[in-house]
Write an enzyme that holds these catalytic residues in place. Structure first.
Site, PDB file in Angstrom:
ATOM      1  N   CYS A 122       0.782  -1.041   0.029  1.00  0.00           N
ATOM      2  CA  CYS A 122       0.146   0.045  -0.111  1.00  0.00           C
ATOM      3  C   CYS A 122       0.736   1.202  -0.084  1.00  0.00           C
ATOM      4  CB  CYS A 122      -1.088   0.027   1.345  1.00  0.00           C
ATOM      5  SG  CYS A 122      -2.174   1.235   1.155  1.00  0.00           S
ATOM      6  N   CYS A 123       1.943   1.221   0.808  1.00  0.00           N
ATOM      7  CA  CYS A 123       2.922   2.491   0.861  1.00  0.00           C
ATOM      8  C   CYS A 123       3.443   2.606  -0.461  1.00  0.00           C
ATOM      9  CB  CYS A 123       3.912   2.268   2.030  1.00  0.00           C
ATOM     10  SG  CYS A 123       3.125   2.611   3.793  1.00  0.00           S
ATOM     11  N   CYS A 205      -1.318   8.201   7.161  1.00  0.00           N
ATOM     12  CA  CYS A 205      -3.059   8.218   6.577  1.00  0.00           C
ATOM     13  C   CYS A 205      -3.851   7.604   7.884  1.00  0.00           C
ATOM     14  CB  CYS A 205      -2.897   6.895   5.808  1.00  0.00           C
ATOM     15  SG  CYS A 205      -1.788   7.339   4.283  1.00  0.00           S
ATOM     16  N   CYS A 208      -3.623   3.793   9.028  1.00  0.00           N
ATOM     17  CA  CYS A 208      -2.504   3.479   9.819  1.00  0.00           C
ATOM     18  C   CYS A 208      -1.733   4.131  10.890  1.00  0.00           C
ATOM     19  CB  CYS A 208      -1.467   3.264   8.548  1.00  0.00           C
ATOM     20  SG  CYS A 208      -1.954   2.094   7.445  1.00  0.00           S
ATOM     21  N   CYS A 231       7.488   4.308   6.196  1.00  0.00           N
ATOM     22  CA  CYS A 231       6.722   3.920   5.202  1.00  0.00           C
ATOM     23  C   CYS A 231       7.694   3.396   3.809  1.00  0.00           C
ATOM     24  CB  CYS A 231       5.893   5.139   4.554  1.00  0.00           C
ATOM     25  SG  CYS A 231       7.047   6.545   4.125  1.00  0.00           S
TER      26      CYS A 231
END
Length: 241
Positions: A122-123, A205, A208, A231
């Site tokens: 995702c990062c 985010c 997270c 990240c």
């Protein structure tokens, strides 16, 4: 010499850091601006350190390039802060850079809640790929890293060899403490993210990031329970200086 990634060896970074070691943050910013000019960008998180660095940068280059990685998953308070920053520094050129995939497209391709199933991926999609793309026109980027933030940042220099993005990374705030950051913010009445007043020392985010309780590490609220602490934007790779 030209201080660009392709032309610098490890010894060149050592030499320039030796030259700059007794300079203050404003001097480092002046050096970066004089060295790179329009080829310099500040990849800004709009965290507490960012407020200090933005204010210092405004004294050196009022039309600085500012890059924000807009993952589409940030807190409303973060977007509100950015609007306040635009009002305070209207000549900054702020680029709100988005990923290639919308949240819906990401979910369709990789499944729902990728941040839970594979936070690294995702990062990668929402931050690292975006930064790599947006750094292309530049030779160097500014960062608000501080040495005391975490063990992975303890050896950060003013001028760093960023092998991940193949750029020079300049970090003017490496010697600042958290107390000094907040003293500067209060003294100069700078805007800051309201979540900092709600036990969020490090803000990313929404999915997270959680509040940090007294006594916990400042970054323990990021990717809590996953063992992940970075990240990847600043994670050191072998051979980095």
């Amino acid at each position: 010499m030209a201080y660009v990634f392709e032309q610098m060896e490890a010894t060149d970074y050592e030499k320039v850091n030796t030259k700059l070691k007794n300079r203050d943050s404003l001097d480092i910013l002046r050096w970066a601006n004089q060295t790179y000019g329009e080829k310099l960008v500040y990849a800004c998180s709009f965290g507490a350190e960012a407020m200090v660095l933005l204010d210092l940068l405004s004294k050196i280059q009022k039309e600085a390039h500012i890059l924000f990685l807009d993952t589409d998953f940030h807190f409303a308070e973060t977007y509100e802060l950015i609007e306040r920053v635009k009002e305070r520094y209207p000549t900054f050129r702020i680029n709100m850079a988005k990923p290639a995939l919308s949240p819906e497209e990401q979910a369709e391709r990789y499944g729902d809640e990728l941040w839970l199933k594979n936070p690294d991926q995702c990062c990668q999609i929402r931050k690292l790929d975006v930064l790599a793309r947006e750094l292309e026109p530049y030779d160097a980027w500014l960062s608000g890293l501080r040495r005391e933030q975490s063990p992975t940042r303890a050896n950060t220099e003013f001028v760093n060899q960023d092998k991940r993005f193949k750029k020079v990374k300049v970090c003017p705030l490496i010697h600042w403490t958290e107390e000094e950051i907040w003293m500067y913010i209060k003294l100069h009445q700078l805007p800051y993210n309201e979540l900092h007043d709600q036990h969020y020392p490090s803000i990313g985010c929404t999915y997270c990031t959680k509040a940090v309780m007294p006594g916990e590490d400042a970054r323990s609220g990021r990717w809590a329970g996953t063992g992940k602490t970075e990240c990847g934007l600043h994670a050191p790779t072998k051979g980095d200086s």
